[in-house]
Write a protein that holds these residues in place. Sequence first.
Motif, short mmCIF file in Angstrom:
data_model
loop_
_atom_site.label_atom_id
_atom_site.label_comp_id
_atom_site.label_asym_id
_atom_site.label_seq_id
_atom_site.Cartn_x
_atom_site.Cartn_y
_atom_site.Cartn_z
N UNK A 36 51.03 108.38 -11.79
CA UNK A 36 52.25 107.57 -11.65
C UNK A 36 53.35 108.12 -12.56
N UNK A 37 53.95 109.21 -12.09
CA UNK A 37 55.00 109.84 -12.87
C UNK A 37 56.27 110.12 -12.07
N UNK A 38 56.31 109.62 -10.84
CA UNK A 38 57.53 109.70 -10.02
C UNK A 38 58.33 108.41 -10.21
N UNK A 45 60.47 101.27 -12.39
CA UNK A 45 59.04 101.42 -12.08
C UNK A 45 58.71 102.89 -11.86
N UNK A 46 57.43 103.18 -11.96
CA UNK A 46 56.93 104.52 -11.68
C UNK A 46 55.92 104.42 -10.54
N UNK A 47 55.78 105.51 -9.81
CA UNK A 47 54.84 105.54 -8.70
C UNK A 47 54.17 106.90 -8.64
N UNK A 48 53.15 106.98 -7.82
CA UNK A 48 52.43 108.23 -7.59
C UNK A 48 52.86 108.83 -6.26
N UNK A 161 60.62 116.95 -4.64
CA UNK A 161 61.08 118.24 -5.15
C UNK A 161 61.55 118.12 -6.61
N UNK A 162 62.24 117.04 -6.93
CA UNK A 162 62.70 116.82 -8.31
C UNK A 162 61.49 116.67 -9.23
N UNK A 163 60.51 115.87 -8.83
CA UNK A 163 59.31 115.65 -9.63
C UNK A 163 58.53 116.95 -9.79
N UNK A 164 58.35 117.68 -8.69
CA UNK A 164 57.60 118.94 -8.76
C UNK A 164 58.27 119.91 -9.72
#
Length: 171
Positions: A36-38, A45-48, A161-164
Motif C-alpha cells: 500500500x504505497x500508491x 489514503x494509500x492503496x496497493x 507510472x508515477x509510482x513505478x
Amino acid sequence: MAVPQNKDELLSEIARNYERLRKDLIALPVERSVEKSLEGHAKGTMMSACNLVAYLLGWNELVLKWIARHKDGQEIDFPETGFKWNQLGRLAQKFYEDYEALTYQELIERLDSAKKEIVTFIESTDNHDLYECAWYDKWTMGRMIQFNTLSPYLNARVRVRKWAKQQGIML
C-alpha cells in the motif's frame, strides 16, 4: 485525449488506452502488488496495485450492471445502490473489499473480461443510442461509459507510472 464523440472514437480510445494500462500493470512485480504505497482514491489514503485494479474492476462491473438493468427496463441507481456521487471514496473502499480475495493476476484477468464485455456491448449498440440521447441526467450512455471506464484507465496509468518511477521500477 480528446473526449470521444461517437461509437468509433469510444471503441478506439478504450482499446488504445486499456492496452497501454494493461501493459504497465503486467510489468509491475507481482510481489509488490499488495504493497500500500500508491496514493489512494480518497484523500489522505494509500492503496496497493491490487486495490487500483479492484477499483477499475468495480467500475467496469458497475457499468455492466447499469447496462443489464437498462436492457431489462429496470431503474438504475447511479452510481450504485446505497451510494451517491459525492461518496465515491466510500465506493472505492467497497470495491477494494469486494475483490480482496482475488490475486493480482485474477484481478487483471477479471478486468480483461469485464472490459471485453463492455466493448462487445458498445459494438452491438448503434451510435444513436450511445451518443444521441440522454441516458442519465444530461449524459449520454457513451459518455457515462467513457466516464467510468476510459477515464479511470487513463487516471490509473498516470498513478501506476508515477509510482513505478518513484519505486525505481522500469515499465
